[in-house]
Design a protein around this motif. Structure first.
Motif, PDB file in Angstrom:
ATOM      1  N   TRP A 136       0.848  -1.207   0.071  1.00 49.20           N
ATOM      2  CA  TRP A 136      -0.057  -0.090   0.029  1.00 49.20           C
ATOM      3  C   TRP A 136       0.819   1.369  -0.060  1.00 49.20           C
ATOM      4  CZ3 TRP A 136      -1.771   3.592   4.232  1.00 49.20           C
ATOM      5  CH2 TRP A 136      -3.103   3.953   4.007  1.00 49.20           C
ATOM      6  N   ARG A 137       0.640   2.320  -0.909  1.00 43.44           N
ATOM      7  CA  ARG A 137       1.425   3.351  -0.980  1.00 43.44           C
ATOM      8  C   ARG A 137       0.990   4.346  -0.017  1.00 43.44           C
ATOM      9  NH1 ARG A 137       4.604   2.271  -4.883  1.00 43.44           N
ATOM     10  NH2 ARG A 137       4.118   1.051  -6.686  1.00 43.44           N
ATOM     11  N   GLY A 138      -0.203   4.272   0.466  1.00 42.32           N
ATOM     12  CA  GLY A 138      -1.007   5.273   1.202  1.00 42.32           C
ATOM     13  C   GLY A 138      -2.011   6.114   0.576  1.00 42.32           C
ATOM     14  N   PRO A 139      -2.681   6.972   1.470  1.00 44.32           N
ATOM     15  CA  PRO A 139      -3.919   7.734   0.746  1.00 44.32           C
ATOM     16  C   PRO A 139      -3.640   8.446  -0.451  1.00 44.32           C
ATOM     17  CG  PRO A 139      -3.383   8.284   3.211  1.00 44.32           C
ATOM     18  CD  PRO A 139      -2.368   7.433   2.686  1.00 44.32           C
ATOM     19  N   LYS A 140      -4.332   8.322  -1.377  1.00 41.66           N
ATOM     20  CA  LYS A 140      -4.265   8.899  -2.744  1.00 41.66           C
ATOM     21  C   LYS A 140      -3.918  10.507  -2.416  1.00 41.66           C
ATOM     22  CE  LYS A 140      -6.153   9.588  -7.288  1.00 41.66           C
ATOM     23  NZ  LYS A 140      -7.291   9.058  -8.285  1.00 41.66           N
TER      24      LYS A 140
END
Length: 146
Positions: A136-140
């Motif tokens: 997961w890259r984090g919130p957009k």
């Protein structure tokens, strides 16, 4: 396709010094995965939540803008159909590359017999990795810093 989330929350709110709130959830949540509006055979995951700590901004007490939200403690995730389980540990008191950061997460992905399949590390704000692979890259959209 879609999903259905069900739970009966059992949340306690504790007030600490300086207006800090701790929300402790002792329930578990079930996510059922659907196909054509019906549950796929055995396709569901169950999980528990870590504690949520909300600290007020230094300028006074308001929820939201300026408050600091910290996840603390552990979460447990189970996917019986896939034979997977995962324990995630949140907060600054865990041993991780982000040690000391309030957004740190570490955990272990295990098979049905308890054998280790992977190690998870990173941040709940992103990125979150399993054995070096980005999960997961984090919130957009990230909020603008103050």
């Amino acid at each position: 396709e879609g999903f259905k989330v069900s739970c009966t929350d059992d949340v306690r709110c504790l007030v600490e010094a300086m207006g800090v709130f701790r929300f402790v959830d002792s329930s578990s949540t079930v996510v059922q995965f659907l196909q054509d509006g019906q549950q796929k055979s055995g396709q569901e995951i169950r999980f528990t939540m870590p504690e949520l700590r909300v600290r007020p901004p230094s300028s006074g007490w308001t929820f939201g803008c300026g408050s600091t939200f910290d996840w603390l403690g552990s979460a447990h995730i189970i996917d019986e159909a896939a034979g997977l389980q995962c324990d995630l540990h949140f907060g600054p008191n865990i041993q991780s590359a982000n040690f000391g950061d309030s957004d740190a997460v570490v955990g272990t992905l295990r098979g049905a017999q308890g054998q280790e399949l992977g190690r998870i590390s990173g941040s709940w704000l992103g990125p979150l990795l399993c054995d070096g692979e980005v999960l997961w890259r984090g919130p957009k959209y990230q909020p603008t810093p103050f």
